[in-house]
Structures are given as structure tokens and as C-alpha cells.
Design a protein around this motif. Sequence first.
Motif, short mmCIF file in Angstrom:
data_model
loop_
_atom_site.label_atom_id
_atom_site.label_comp_id
_atom_site.label_asym_id
_atom_site.label_seq_id
_atom_site.Cartn_x
_atom_site.Cartn_y
_atom_site.Cartn_z
N ASP A 48 -0.04 -17.11 -7.20
CA ASP A 48 0.72 -18.36 -6.37
C ASP A 48 1.88 -17.79 -5.57
OD1 ASP A 48 -1.22 -19.78 -7.48
OD2 ASP A 48 0.25 -20.74 -9.04
N LEU A 49 2.51 -16.42 -5.99
CA LEU A 49 3.68 -16.00 -5.26
C LEU A 49 3.50 -15.47 -3.84
CD1 LEU A 49 5.26 -13.74 -8.17
CD2 LEU A 49 5.84 -16.14 -7.66
N PRO A 50 4.33 -15.99 -3.05
CA PRO A 50 4.00 -15.41 -1.43
C PRO A 50 4.21 -14.17 -1.20
CG PRO A 50 6.30 -16.63 -1.87
CD PRO A 50 5.57 -16.73 -3.04
N ASP A 51 4.91 -13.35 -2.14
CA ASP A 51 5.13 -11.83 -1.87
C ASP A 51 4.14 -11.19 -2.86
OD1 ASP A 51 7.02 -12.55 -0.18
OD2 ASP A 51 8.79 -12.41 -1.49
N GLY A 52 3.96 -9.91 -2.59
CA GLY A 52 3.35 -8.81 -3.46
C GLY A 52 4.19 -8.64 -4.82
N LEU A 53 3.53 -8.59 -5.89
CA LEU A 53 4.17 -8.49 -7.07
C LEU A 53 3.38 -7.47 -8.11
CD1 LEU A 53 6.30 -9.33 -9.42
CD2 LEU A 53 4.64 -10.90 -10.16
N VAL A 54 4.11 -6.41 -8.22
CA VAL A 54 3.49 -5.19 -8.99
C VAL A 54 4.49 -5.11 -10.26
CG1 VAL A 54 3.04 -2.70 -9.08
CG2 VAL A 54 2.48 -4.14 -6.95
N VAL A 55 3.82 -4.97 -11.36
CA VAL A 55 4.44 -5.01 -12.73
C VAL A 55 4.02 -3.77 -13.49
CG1 VAL A 55 5.53 -6.09 -14.87
CG2 VAL A 55 5.26 -7.23 -12.52
N ASN A 66 -0.73 -8.63 -8.16
CA ASN A 66 -1.26 -10.06 -7.62
C ASN A 66 -1.89 -9.92 -6.29
OD1 ASN A 66 0.78 -9.47 -5.56
ND2 ASN A 66 1.79 -11.76 -6.05
N ALA A 67 -2.35 -11.23 -5.96
CA ALA A 67 -3.10 -11.13 -4.86
C ALA A 67 -2.53 -10.67 -3.54
CB ALA A 67 -3.89 -12.42 -4.68
N ALA A 68 -1.06 -11.26 -3.54
CA ALA A 68 -0.62 -10.84 -2.28
C ALA A 68 -0.29 -9.20 -2.10
CB ALA A 68 0.59 -11.42 -2.14
N ALA A 69 -0.34 -8.45 -3.44
CA ALA A 69 -0.19 -7.04 -3.46
C ALA A 69 -1.36 -6.49 -3.10
CB ALA A 69 0.46 -6.60 -4.99
N ALA A 74 -3.82 -3.37 0.67
CA ALA A 74 -5.41 -3.07 0.76
C ALA A 74 -5.85 -2.27 -0.36
CB ALA A 74 -5.59 -2.21 2.12
N THR A 75 -5.48 -2.58 -1.52
CA THR A 75 -6.00 -2.22 -2.77
C THR A 75 -6.45 -2.98 -3.59
OG1 THR A 75 -4.60 -0.08 -2.34
CG2 THR A 75 -5.21 -0.51 -4.80
N PRO A 76 -7.76 -2.97 -4.26
CA PRO A 76 -8.08 -4.14 -5.08
C PRO A 76 -7.54 -4.08 -6.63
CG PRO A 76 -9.97 -2.52 -3.96
CD PRO A 76 -8.82 -2.11 -3.84
N ARG A 77 -7.46 -5.38 -6.63
CA ARG A 77 -6.51 -5.38 -8.12
C ARG A 77 -7.35 -4.36 -9.33
NH1 ARG A 77 -4.34 -10.51 -9.81
NH2 ARG A 77 -5.85 -11.47 -8.17
N ALA A 78 -8.36 -4.50 -9.37
CA ALA A 78 -9.12 -3.70 -10.37
C ALA A 78 -8.87 -2.24 -10.31
CB ALA A 78 -10.48 -3.81 -10.21
N ALA A 79 -8.58 -1.75 -8.95
CA ALA A 79 -8.24 -0.26 -8.94
C ALA A 79 -6.76 0.02 -9.22
CB ALA A 79 -8.68 0.11 -7.55
N ALA A 80 -5.98 -1.05 -9.56
CA ALA A 80 -4.46 -0.81 -9.84
C ALA A 80 -4.18 -1.04 -11.02
CB ALA A 80 -3.89 -1.46 -8.82
N ILE A 81 -4.64 -1.99 -11.70
CA ILE A 81 -4.57 -2.27 -13.22
C ILE A 81 -4.90 -1.17 -14.13
CG2 ILE A 81 -5.00 -3.81 -14.92
CD1 ILE A 81 -3.37 -5.38 -13.14
N PRO A 116 17.35 -1.87 -3.92
CA PRO A 116 17.49 -2.76 -2.95
C PRO A 116 16.33 -2.67 -1.96
CG PRO A 116 18.86 -0.78 -2.50
CD PRO A 116 18.44 -0.73 -3.83
N GLU A 117 15.91 -3.61 -1.33
CA GLU A 117 14.56 -3.59 -0.23
C GLU A 117 15.20 -2.54 0.76
OE1 GLU A 117 12.68 -7.37 1.26
OE2 GLU A 117 14.21 -6.97 2.60
N ARG A 118 14.10 -2.06 1.15
CA ARG A 118 14.04 -0.99 2.23
C ARG A 118 12.50 -0.77 2.61
NH1 ARG A 118 15.69 4.70 0.36
NH2 ARG A 118 14.96 5.21 2.28
N ASN A 119 12.59 -0.15 3.97
CA ASN A 119 11.27 0.10 4.48
C ASN A 119 10.64 1.29 3.62
OD1 ASN A 119 11.89 -1.82 6.11
ND2 ASN A 119 11.00 -0.94 8.03
N LEU A 120 9.34 1.33 3.24
CA LEU A 120 8.60 2.50 3.15
C LEU A 120 7.28 2.61 3.44
CD1 LEU A 120 9.80 2.38 -0.92
CD2 LEU A 120 10.66 3.77 0.87
N LEU A 121 6.62 3.58 3.16
CA LEU A 121 5.14 3.72 4.12
C LEU A 121 4.09 3.66 2.80
CD1 LEU A 121 6.12 6.52 6.47
CD2 LEU A 121 6.08 3.89 7.06
N LEU A 122 3.12 2.91 3.15
CA LEU A 122 1.86 3.10 2.31
C LEU A 122 1.05 4.34 2.97
CD1 LEU A 122 1.14 -0.71 1.94
CD2 LEU A 122 1.78 0.92 0.25
#
Length: 392
Positions: A48-55, A66-69, A74-81, A116-122
Amino acid sequence: MAVGMSSPRPAHTTAARAAEEEPDGSAAGPDGLGAGLGQEAPDIDPDDLPDGLVVADESGRVVCFNAAAARITATPRAAAIGRPLDVALPLEDLKGKRWWELTDPYGGLTTRKAQPERNLLLPGGREVLVSARYVREHPLGPVRRVVVSLRGTEARRRTERSHAELIATVAHELRSPLTSVKGFTATLLAKWERFTDDQKRLMLETVDADAGRVTRLIAELLDISRIDSGRLELRRQPVDVSAAVARHIQALITGGQAAERFLVRTRGPLPALWADPDKVDQVLGNLLENAVRHGEGTVTIEIAPAPAPGADDEMGTAVTVSDEGPGIPEESMGRVFTRFWRGSKRGGTGLGLYIVKGIVEAHGGTITVDRGPGGGARFRFILPVSMPAYLV
């Protein structure tokens, strides 16, 4: 051990971890998101969160993605958990260095609480805005969770493009009058004796007009800055809208417009209006100038009482300006009051209507645009009475 990071503390089971994190015995939510929220805290779905969340847990492995992340990376959830954080989220800084190796959330200084928030590259060079929080049991204890927030850069890029467009527009609008001012003054200084008095007057009148253009543009930029920051100051006084409309029409007639082109209709009695007279003049001047410049035929101005915006029992003053020109295309109606919108190629910065909307709304009023009876554009704004409290 998570690749590229110092060895985190060995993992416990989810149940044991929740028990440790909840001294009152309340269970943590999914993926530990409910920790510390208390028994009455609502369940929060990370999707439900508008931003990507990774824990990532204390072992450095991803337990929430989450779905936003998934969309942003562009990484499926199953490939990250279940994968190490730096593998599931391979981030690099703008110099190409691996981000998790630089920050080392599990093995770095125990006094650190966040990044703090900063620009990074995927991978692939796509930019993303990243911020992180390090959750510890106690201030100097080991990291129990790393919570990462991800945002796309599209909104920021749009803002940057808007600022760049504003700078380019201002530079273009300033260049023409300043070139004229510079050229005429240089000519007069170098060859003053060669010109007749009439020629000198014509040149000086041109310089004066171009200096006025520069002054108006600077005033527009200041208004935009105040509107955007919510610092537009209003000096409310009693305002006679009918008299203000008459002044603007007379100025247009003096400037060469035919008196027959304007039709004023006033339905009274009008309620007393407290507003900033200079700002009301700015609104009326802009709308009438637009109707004359971009419209055709008769310009009709209607002034009448109307229900005040947001108040059922209070009356306000409505002013409608319409023309008989080609009007505004339906697909452009929603963009009329945005920056740089131009109804035609007949000049202008495209900032006037944006400022008009900001001024009207600063007064607590509303402004709309649609098609008039004669087929042209019709602008209507309503200002509430807004009488000062000490007079109520």
C-alpha cells in the motif's frame, strides 16, 4: 554473510525476533513492520506504500520487498526475498562505486542511525532516490534491521526541466528588450548630434517601453516565487471592481483599441469586497489584455454577485471576461493555468495566467475557464468578501 558488507549477527527465527523486539509481547507485523507500533496498531500492507520499501533482517537478507520496489528496480519480489541486501539491491554511486561496500550498514560505526536521501544508480544506469534507516535494539547495539526507501526520479526531473524552461524563457524574454535598450542608448551616445529631436524622442520612447517590459518580467518572476512558496502578501482594502474594470478599459482605448469593442454588464448590488487592489488590477489587466490580444470581436465583462467559494451563506463578487475569438481547444483547457502555456503565437511569457490563478486563490477565490457564448474563451473568477475580522 552478505556479499560486500561486514558479517552481521547470526539470524534468529522470525518468532524469536518478534518476541525480542516486542517487550510487551505483541507480535510484529509482516516482515517485522509492526515492531514497536503497539497492540492497537493497524496492519500495514507494504504494497500500500507509494514508495519502494526494502527491509533486510539482522543477517543482511531481504525479508520485505514491496510492489513499488519491484516496479522501481524491475526486480521480481521472488527474486529478492531471502537474498543478501547488496545482491537484491545492487546500488552504485554516481562514480560507479558499490554503495553497500561504502556504507557497510552492519559493520560501520555504531552511532550511525540512517543514510540521507541521495541519487544512486541501479544496474543499467537508471537513477533512483535512496534513503536508509538502521534499526538497533539500543543506541550502540548491533543493527537489527536495515529499512531502505526507494523513489523514482521522474518527479524531480520534471521539476528540474520546469526550472530549466523558466530560465530559458526568462533569458529569451530579457534578451530582446535589453538588446534594444543597449542599441538605442549606444547610438544616441555616439551620434547624438546627428539626430533630430523627433528621432531622439522616438528612440527614448522605445527604450522606455523596453525597460517597462523588463520591469514587468521581473515582477512576474517575483510573483511566481512568492506563489510557489506560499508567501504572496495581500494588503486588503475596500475595492470597487466596477471602477477598476473601467480604468483598464480606458487604458486599452487610450492605447488604440476601439471603444465599441468593450461591453460591460454590471448586476448589483455588489457586496463589499476587501482585497488587495494592486493584485486585483493585475488579474483584470491580464485577463483583459489576453482577450484583446488573443481573442476577436467584442470583449464582454460581466460583474455580478455570486456565492462565495466554500461558504453557503456568504456572497462574493464574480467577474467574467469573454471574447468572440477562436477560443481554447478542449484538450488545452486543463493546462491554461500552468506555467508557459500560450494560447497563440502572439508573444507573451506564458506566465500570466499562472500568476492570475495564484493571486485569486491567495484571496480565497476560484477561477475557471470555458467556452463563451460567442465561441471564444470565457474566464470567470469569484472573490469572497474577506472582510477583516475587526470589522465583523
